[in-house]
Each structure stands twice: as C-alpha cells, then as structure tokens.
Design an enzyme around this catalytic site. Structure first.
Site, mmCIF file in Angstrom:
data_model
loop_
_atom_site.group_PDB
_atom_site.id
_atom_site.type_symbol
_atom_site.label_atom_id
_atom_site.label_comp_id
_atom_site.label_asym_id
_atom_site.label_seq_id
_atom_site.Cartn_x
_atom_site.Cartn_y
_atom_site.Cartn_z
ATOM 1 C CD GLU A 1 -2.662 -0.954 2.541
ATOM 2 O OE1 GLU A 1 -2.414 -0.756 3.509
ATOM 3 O OE2 GLU A 1 -3.801 -1.833 2.251
ATOM 4 C CB THR B 1 -8.566 -0.955 -19.913
ATOM 5 O OG1 THR B 1 -8.707 -0.745 -21.476
ATOM 6 C CG2 THR B 1 -9.700 -0.549 -19.272
ATOM 7 N NE ARG C 1 -9.762 -8.488 -17.705
ATOM 8 C CZ ARG C 1 -10.416 -8.561 -18.976
ATOM 9 N NH1 ARG C 1 -9.709 -9.310 -19.822
ATOM 10 N NH2 ARG C 1 -11.040 -7.860 -19.087
HETATM 11 N N1 PLP Z 1 -13.675 2.490 -20.414
HETATM 12 C C1 PLP Z 1 -14.037 2.183 -21.637
HETATM 13 C C2 PLP Z 1 -13.988 3.048 -22.734
HETATM 14 C C3 PLP Z 1 -14.328 0.757 -21.970
HETATM 15 O O1 PLP Z 1 -14.390 0.514 -23.103
HETATM 16 C C4 PLP Z 1 -14.070 0.206 -20.891
HETATM 17 C C5 PLP Z 1 -14.334 -1.539 -21.020
HETATM 18 O O2 PLP Z 1 -14.758 -1.953 -21.965
HETATM 19 C C6 PLP Z 1 -13.728 0.490 -19.375
HETATM 20 C C7 PLP Z 1 -13.453 1.723 -19.524
HETATM 21 C C8 PLP Z 1 -13.911 -0.434 -18.229
HETATM 22 O O3 PLP Z 1 -12.773 -1.188 -18.391
HETATM 23 P P1 PLP Z 1 -13.083 -2.495 -17.206
HETATM 24 O O4 PLP Z 1 -13.871 -3.527 -17.619
HETATM 25 O O5 PLP Z 1 -11.533 -2.781 -16.990
HETATM 26 O O6 PLP Z 1 -13.620 -1.873 -15.778
#
Ligand code: PLP
Length: 433
Positions: free
Chosen positions: A53, A232, A241
């Site tokens: 942390e 992401t 991920r």
């Molecule tokens: N932002 C966008 C534009 C996305 O397309 C996605 C997921 O497809 C996310 C955020 C969310 O990501 P996560 O599924 O890793 O929370």
C-alpha cells in the site's frame, strides 16, 4: 507444492477448455486481445504475494525495495510509451481496471453530485461515463454524480459537438469525458477542449479502447488537449487486465491533480496494488515502445479498414460510414435482423463478437448492431486478406440468421474455421497459459 494439474485438475481442465476456445474462434471482440507470453509470465509470478500500500518510497509495509523498483520502472515506461515528459505529466499505474480508474478520477476532482458529461452508452459511451436510464441510475457514476450524456448526430454517426456545446453551456458540467467503447472515429479534442474551457470544466479522455493506437501514434493524441487521460491496459495495448491514470503535473482549475488522483486511488478507493499486474504492465509498456508494436498497431487499423470496405461492398450499413480505428459498428436493421440474434448464430460458428446498440435503437437488450474489432486477430497474424474473408463469413452468418434453415457444415466458413483450429494455423504460441 504442486503444479495446477496435480493440485486442481478441475480448474486445469476449465483453463484448457478456455484456451482451446480462444484458439478455435475468430476473436473479434473489440475490447479483447491476446497478451504475450512474457506478460503472462510476469502476471503469474511471485509478485502476487506482496502487499505494498502506498507509492514507491512511501509504503505502509516493509520489504518493498524490489516492488518500488518495479513500480517506478512501470511509471517511467508508461510515460515513455505515450511520449510524455516527466516534468509535465505523471501517472498512477495501480488502478485495478478501467471502471475503477474512472471512478477514482471522479472522486479526485469532483464533489458528490457535481455534474459530468460523457458519451451516452447507447451511442457508444461506457457505463462508467455516467449512464442512466429514465427509470434508473445504472452505474455508480450516475448514482454519485449528476450526468447529462452527449450523443451522436444520428444522420452522420459522429459526435454532435454543436449539441454538446449548447448543452454544456446550459448544464455547466465540471467534467467532460471524451472516449468510448463503440465509436469508430477519432474524437475532436481541440473542439472538446474549447467547450470545456468555455464552461470551466476539466477535460478527461478515457482512451481504454485505443490506447495501443495512441501509443503508436496512429490516431490523434489526446494528451495534447486533455487534463487527465485514463485507460485500461488489456485492450489494443495488449497488456494484462488493469488500468492507468495519467494527469498533468501543473494544477488545473486550482486542483493539484497529482495528489488528488494518487489519494483517490489509495487510500480513497483501493488497498494494496496488484503488483503482478504492474509487473505484466511494465513488460507490455516496454514492448509498446518498439517498432514492432508500431507496425502491429498500423496493421490493426489497416485490417479494420479492409474489413469495413468489404462489409460496405457487401451492402452493409456502418455507423459513421467506416472506421479510423480498430472497430466497426454494423447497423443490421436494414437487413431485417438484430444484433443479438446475429451474435448467437456467429458464436455457434466460433465467430466471437458482440451485439451493440446503434443510434436510434429502441432496446439495449435486442440492439440493432454488432461491433467488430481487429486487435486480437491482428495479434494472431491476420492480414487484410483474412479480414476481408472475415467480412464474407460474417455475411454468411448473417444470411444464415436470416435463413436459419441452412446448415453451417460443409460451408467455406466451416473449412476456414477448421484451418484456424488446426496446428498449421500461424502464431499459435501467442496464446499460452
Ligand atoms: N472505459 C472504456 C471506454 C471501456 O470500453 C471499458 C471497458 O470495456 C472500460 C472503461 C472499463 O474497463 P474495465 O472493464 O476494465 O473496468
């Protein structure tokens, strides 16, 4: 200490089945990719055992000298991969994924019930940008903040910036969010910057879908115009991920983004970072600076264009008429079928893609379109030729959906799928557990 096969054959068998499914199918989900063996090795390493942390040099646990080295390396590579100068930009590499990264930004710079504007979900936006229905505030973002989505111009399929501007002047948002999950074109960042400035709002880009394309400079650069950029790490970027938040180091609208965002991540919303993910991300970000990566991202775009042009030749209607990035959005309504049915039929033929709303849709459960992405099959070595074939197979699937009596077996599609599943298929080692 046993390996997985001995310790838990049941889980081993499930992983083996999923691996087989990934080999067998034409993976066309625009948000998915095959990460590298090197990334997976880091993600499956002893880094998962450690609590850390805090930030490098400022931890709440002992024994973090190597974790500090790793996270600092990951931060440096993140800035380098996106061509950012350490004096002007900082990054937090701890967000567990894209949705938490976005919520962390909101809690960093907004008070509860402050106003935000993001692209509406049925028009290509993401849930975490403030989606709500007339009956229900669906995501945490719309529960804790007041959301007024902007939309596409339905006649062009492009963001309606004029309407965004008019609405922003009335609604006075504190944050405007660029970025989407199903938008085949670039955002007009200079225009959005102007709108944000005119109402005193922060401008954030969620580049989750296109971060690989941004790193390779094959689409417009959001960093030139935005205050904050989230992403992401597992989509076009081809990492594990996870999520990242980039922020300007100079205060924006009187807010020190660096401390606000770092505190929102920890202790605001997260505890210990996932160090194994940060390890995998560092590996991905090294690769993201290579010429090979740039060539790959160029192919992602040219393959997507080839797919789009073949679909147009076959008579399909594409939202916005084509694509500048890694995805196309096909409006199936003129064919007399819906995206949900097409998704099911294509899934039975091992073509994996997703149903998607298209502008003008009445139902989100039975939307009128499908979204098709090029990153994953480009990783497996597909070229424009194969992407044109993919369009033909999708067409065959759509025809099957229309005429459900026809059988898949014996078709050109089935022959090709047999080839994809066969050991002769190139780059099979790209997917490994
Ligand atoms: N932002 C966008 C534009 C996305 O397309 C996605 C997921 O497809 C996310 C955020 C969310 O990501 P996560 O599924 O890793 O929370």
């Amino acid at each position: 200490d046993y390996g997985l096969s001995e310790a838990d054959p049941e889980v081993r068998a499930i992983i083996d089945k999923e691996k087989e499914r990934q080999f067998r199918s034409l993976e066309l989900i625009a948000s998915e990719n095959f990460t590298s063996r090197a990334v997976m090795e880091a993600v499956g390493s002893c880094l998962t055992n450690k609590y850390s942390e805090g930030l490098p040099g400022k931890r709440y646990y002992g024994g973090n000298e190597y974790i500090d080295e790793l996270e600092t390396l990951c931060q440096k590579r993140a800035l380098a991969a996106f061509h950012l100068d350490e004096t002007n930009w900082g990054v937090n590499v701890q967000p567990l994924s894209g949705s938490p990264a976005n919520f962390e930004v909101y809690t960093a710079i907004l008070k509860p019930h402050d106003r935000i504007m993001g692209l509406d979900l049925p028009h290509g936006g993401h849930l975490s940008h403030g989606f709500m229905t007339p009956k229900r505030r669906v995501s945490g973002t719309s529960i804790y903040f007041e959301s007024m989505p902007y939309r596409l111009d339905e006649s062009t399929g492009l963001v309606d910036y004029d309407m965004l501007e008019k609405t922003a002047i009335l609604f006075r948002p504190k944050l405007i969010i660029a970025g989407a999950s199903a938008y085949p074109r670039d955002f007009d960042y200079p225009r959005m910057r102007k709108i944000a400035d005119s109402v005193g709002a922060f401008l954030m880009m969620d580049m989750a879908h296109i971060s690989g394309l941004v790193a390779a400079s094959v689409v417009a650069d959001p960093f030139e115009y935005c205050d904050i950029v989230t992403t992401t790490t597992h989509k076009s970027l081809r990492g594990p991920r996870g999520g990242m938040i980039f922020f300007r180091k100079d205060p924006v609208l009187g807010v020190d983004l660096e401390s606000a965002i770092n505190n929102a991540v920890f202790p605001g919303l997260q505890g210990g970072p996932h160090n194994h993910t940060i390890g995998g991300l560092a590996v991905c970000l090294k690769h993201a600076q290579s010429l090979e990566f740039k060539a790959y991202q160029n192919k992602v775009v040219s393959n997507c264009r080839a797919l789009a042009s073949r679909l147009l030749e076959l008579g399909y209607k594409l939202v916005s008429g084509g694509s500048d990035n890694h995805l196309v959005l096909v409006d199936l309504r003129p064919m007399g079928i819906d995206g949900a049915r097409a998704e099911k039929i294509l899934d039975m033929a091992s073509i994996t893609l997703n149903k998607n709303s298209v502008p003008g849709d009445k139902s989100a459960l039975v939307p009128g379109g499908i979204r098709i992405g090029s990153p994953a099959m480009t990783t497996r070595g597909f070229t424009e030729k194969e992407f044109k074939l993919i369009a033909d197979f999708i067409h065959e699937g759509v025809q099957l959906t229309i005429d459900a009596k026809r059988s898949v077996s014996g078709s050109k599609l089935q022959d090709f799928l047999n080839f994809v599943a066969s050991p002769d298929f190139p780059l099979r080692d790209k997917v490994s557990d």
